[in-house]
Scaffold this active site. Structure first.
Site, short mmCIF file in Angstrom:
data_model
loop_
_atom_site.label_atom_id
_atom_site.label_comp_id
_atom_site.label_asym_id
_atom_site.label_seq_id
_atom_site.Cartn_x
_atom_site.Cartn_y
_atom_site.Cartn_z
N SER A 143 0.84 -1.20 0.00
CA SER A 143 0.00 0.00 0.00
C SER A 143 0.87 1.25 0.00
O SER A 143 1.90 1.29 0.66
CB SER A 143 -0.88 0.02 1.26
OG SER A 143 -1.50 1.28 1.39
N HIS A 176 -13.55 -2.28 -0.68
CA HIS A 176 -12.62 -1.21 -0.29
C HIS A 176 -13.46 0.00 0.14
O HIS A 176 -13.51 1.02 -0.55
CB HIS A 176 -11.71 -0.88 -1.47
CG HIS A 176 -10.47 -0.11 -1.13
ND1 HIS A 176 -10.15 0.29 0.16
CD2 HIS A 176 -9.45 0.35 -1.92
CE1 HIS A 176 -9.00 0.94 0.14
NE2 HIS A 176 -8.56 1.00 -1.10
N ARG A 235 -1.14 4.74 -0.56
CA ARG A 235 -2.16 5.66 -0.07
C ARG A 235 -2.74 5.25 1.28
O ARG A 235 -2.86 6.06 2.20
CB ARG A 235 -3.32 5.80 -1.08
CG ARG A 235 -3.03 6.73 -2.22
CD ARG A 235 -3.66 6.21 -3.48
NE ARG A 235 -2.97 5.01 -3.88
CZ ARG A 235 -1.85 5.01 -4.64
NH1 ARG A 235 -1.41 6.11 -5.13
NH2 ARG A 235 -1.21 3.88 -4.91
N THR A 236 -3.14 4.00 1.39
CA THR A 236 -3.86 3.58 2.61
C THR A 236 -2.94 3.69 3.82
O THR A 236 -3.32 4.24 4.86
CB THR A 236 -4.40 2.15 2.43
OG1 THR A 236 -5.20 2.14 1.24
CG2 THR A 236 -5.23 1.71 3.61
N GLN A 286 -12.08 3.70 0.39
CA GLN A 286 -11.81 4.28 -0.93
C GLN A 286 -13.08 4.89 -1.51
O GLN A 286 -13.08 6.05 -1.97
CB GLN A 286 -11.28 3.18 -1.87
CG GLN A 286 -11.03 3.67 -3.28
CD GLN A 286 -9.82 4.59 -3.36
OE1 GLN A 286 -8.75 4.21 -2.96
NE2 GLN A 286 -10.00 5.80 -3.89
N ARG A 315 -5.71 -4.26 6.17
CA ARG A 315 -5.80 -4.55 4.72
C ARG A 315 -5.43 -6.02 4.56
O ARG A 315 -4.29 -6.41 4.80
CB ARG A 315 -4.84 -3.67 3.93
CG ARG A 315 -4.59 -4.21 2.54
CD ARG A 315 -3.88 -3.25 1.63
NE ARG A 315 -4.78 -2.19 1.23
CZ ARG A 315 -4.53 -1.34 0.23
NH1 ARG A 315 -3.40 -1.40 -0.44
NH2 ARG A 315 -5.40 -0.40 -0.08
N ASN A 363 -13.25 -5.50 -6.19
CA ASN A 363 -13.54 -4.99 -4.84
C ASN A 363 -14.02 -3.52 -4.85
O ASN A 363 -14.87 -3.14 -4.03
CB ASN A 363 -12.31 -5.15 -3.93
CG ASN A 363 -10.98 -4.76 -4.57
OD1 ASN A 363 -10.94 -4.23 -5.68
ND2 ASN A 363 -9.89 -5.02 -3.86
N ASP A 397 -10.02 1.15 -12.67
CA ASP A 397 -9.09 0.55 -11.71
C ASP A 397 -8.26 -0.47 -12.50
O ASP A 397 -8.60 -0.80 -13.64
CB ASP A 397 -9.90 -0.14 -10.58
CG ASP A 397 -9.02 -0.75 -9.50
OD1 ASP A 397 -7.83 -0.39 -9.41
OD2 ASP A 397 -9.52 -1.60 -8.74
N SER A 430 -6.04 -7.11 -9.94
CA SER A 430 -5.85 -6.59 -8.59
C SER A 430 -4.72 -7.32 -7.87
O SER A 430 -4.22 -8.34 -8.36
CB SER A 430 -7.15 -6.76 -7.80
OG SER A 430 -8.11 -5.83 -8.25
N MET A 431 -4.39 -6.82 -6.68
CA MET A 431 -3.39 -7.49 -5.85
C MET A 431 -3.86 -8.93 -5.61
O MET A 431 -5.03 -9.15 -5.29
CB MET A 431 -3.23 -6.75 -4.52
CG MET A 431 -2.55 -5.40 -4.69
SD MET A 431 -2.38 -4.50 -3.14
CE MET A 431 -3.96 -3.66 -3.03
N CYS A 468 -8.78 4.87 -8.37
CA CYS A 468 -8.39 4.73 -6.97
C CYS A 468 -6.88 4.76 -6.80
O CYS A 468 -6.39 5.06 -5.71
CB CYS A 468 -8.98 3.44 -6.39
SG CYS A 468 -8.53 1.98 -7.34
N LEU A 469 -6.13 4.42 -7.88
CA LEU A 469 -4.67 4.34 -7.88
C LEU A 469 -4.23 3.19 -6.95
O LEU A 469 -4.92 2.93 -5.97
CB LEU A 469 -4.01 5.66 -7.45
CG LEU A 469 -4.42 6.92 -8.24
CD1 LEU A 469 -3.66 8.14 -7.68
CD2 LEU A 469 -4.15 6.76 -9.73
N ARG A 494 -8.66 10.65 0.70
CA ARG A 494 -8.63 9.43 1.50
C ARG A 494 -8.37 9.79 2.97
O ARG A 494 -9.05 9.30 3.88
CB ARG A 494 -7.51 8.49 1.01
CG ARG A 494 -7.77 7.77 -0.29
CD ARG A 494 -8.83 6.71 -0.18
NE ARG A 494 -8.52 5.70 0.81
CZ ARG A 494 -7.71 4.65 0.63
NH1 ARG A 494 -7.16 4.44 -0.56
NH2 ARG A 494 -7.50 3.78 1.60
N1 NVA Z 1 -8.61 -3.41 -7.09
C1 NVA Z 1 -7.32 -2.97 -6.62
C2 NVA Z 1 -7.49 -1.75 -5.77
C3 NVA Z 1 -6.20 -1.18 -5.26
C4 NVA Z 1 -6.44 0.02 -4.38
C5 NVA Z 1 -6.66 -4.07 -5.84
O1 NVA Z 1 -7.35 -4.72 -5.04
O2 NVA Z 1 -5.47 -4.31 -6.04
N1 CP Z 2 -6.09 3.24 -3.46
C1 CP Z 2 -5.38 2.58 -2.57
O1 CP Z 2 -5.92 1.95 -1.66
O2 CP Z 2 -4.04 2.69 -2.74
P1 CP Z 2 -2.93 1.82 -1.99
O3 CP Z 2 -3.08 0.41 -2.49
O4 CP Z 2 -1.62 2.42 -2.39
O5 CP Z 2 -3.19 1.90 -0.52
#
Ligand code: NVA
Ligand code: CP
Length: 328
Positions: A75, A153, A77-78, A156, A126, A184, A245, A249-250, A285-286, A313
């Site tokens: 992460s 999320h 931002r979070t 977000q 997270r 998500n 987005d 995703s992760m 959302c980045l 955020r």
């Molecule tokens: N959908 C993305 C959001 C990242 C903030 C993820 O879960 O990786």
């Molecule tokens: N948007 C968001 O949650 O960014 P991070 O994955 O960098 O926290």
């Protein structure tokens, strides 16, 4: 996506831990954990806290408080927005990375929950498995805030809607078109649509739709108009917000090459933005993968509000922390 039966069961059966007489602790695990009125109250509070921090006021409601932040995924931002935001409100946040806790691997979730809450006033997490955050909240005696799971999320989407309200000076007659994976982020938009009225369109490739139960609940709430479609250009008509987005995703990065093929035609580029309504804004959302789900040109365009969105955020999360701790 095979979340729903199990997760819905856990959400519905989730017990709240009583502590201190009549006080029932509040968590923020889903947007729907707050009523529509509470969501609007959170936005008002975020506006106020943003102004106070902007004016460098000595506003320290969390003085003497600590918050544990458990991260099973990366992460920027979070992590930074929660840690900085909490510090600016007088508190101390502790970052616990994937190798520190190894939730559910080194130790059972319910054990971690009952230990961490004895040192801290709040927990932010997270995680991969949404069932783990539900279990964390069930066993911790302090408020738990969801900083993203594979399923949703909520912080977000709260920051996103706040940003839209700030930009448009209100939320009336709003059409948001999300282009990309039904992931998500989309689940949290659909949850928000159960509480606040707007028109939400998810334009995704076939096979990448959001969870059908989440869509059904949003539609059955009868407050918002929900559409799941497969033609992003047609969806752009009258859109005031175009949102995207990452396609993988992760936890899904190994699918990136396959998804890049399946998502052809779903990149938000200048042509797509030109098909949106007049004055439409671009949101993400980045982190963004430039050249994949969107382009450099759109990211850097005058329509892009992605960095204000990222800043918000912190302000919205500060408001959420004040709401769950009853400091309002
Ligand atoms: N959908 C993305 C959001 C990242 C903030 C993820 O879960 O990786
Ligand atoms: N948007 C968001 O949650 O960014 P991070 O994955 O960098 O926290």
């Amino acid at each position: 996506m095979v979340f729903c039966a199990r997760i819905l069961y856990l959400i519905l059966s989730k017990t709240r831990t009583d502590f201190g007489g009549d006080t029932v602790k509040r968590d923020f695990l889903h947007v729907t954990d707050f009523s529509g009125e509470e969501l609007l109250q959170t936005f008002d509070l975020a506006r106020e806290v943003k102004a106070r921090l902007g004016a460098r006021e000595a506003y320290k409601p969390f003085a003497g408080h600590t918050m544990a932040m458990i991260f099973a995924k990366p992460s920027a931002r979070t992590r930074v927005s929660f840690e900085t935001g909490f510090a600016r409100l007088g508190g101390h946040a502790i970052y616990l990375g994937p190798d520190d806790i190894a939730l559910g691997k080194r130790e059972a979730v319910k054990d971690v929950a009952r230990v961490i809450c004895r040192y801290n006033d709040l927990i932010m997490a997270r995680l991969f498995d949404h069932a783990h955050i539900l279990e964390l909240a069930e066993y911790a005696s302090v408020p738990v805030v969801n900083g993203l799971t594979d399923y949703n999320h909520p912080c977000q989407i709260m920051a996103d809607m706040f940003t839209i309200a700030e930009h448009r000076k209100g939320l009336d007659d709003l059409k948001i078109v999300y282009v990309g994976d039904g992931n998500n982020i989309v689940h949290s938009w659909l949850n928000l649509a159960q509480r606040l009225p707007f028109h939400f369109v998810c334009a995704c490739p076939r096979g990448y739709e959001p969870d059908a139960d989440v869509v059904r609940r949003a539609q059955e709430a009868g407050l918002s108009t929900i559409e799941i479609v497969h033609d992003p250009m047609a969806a752009m008509k009258d859109a005031q917000v175009v949102y995207t987005d990452v396609w993988a995703s992760m936890g899904q990065k190994h699918e990136a090459a396959e998804r890049a093929k399946r998502f052809q035609g779903f990149q938000v580029d200048d042509r797509m933005m030109a098909a949106a309504g007049k004055g439409a804004v671009f949101m993400h959302c980045l982190p963004a993968e430039r050249g994949v789900e969107t382009t450099d040109s759109v990211m850097e365009s005058a329509a892009s509000i992605v960095f204000v969105q990222a800043e918000n955020r912190m302000h919205v999360q500060n408001a959420i922390l004040l709401m769950v701790t009853g400091k309002v």
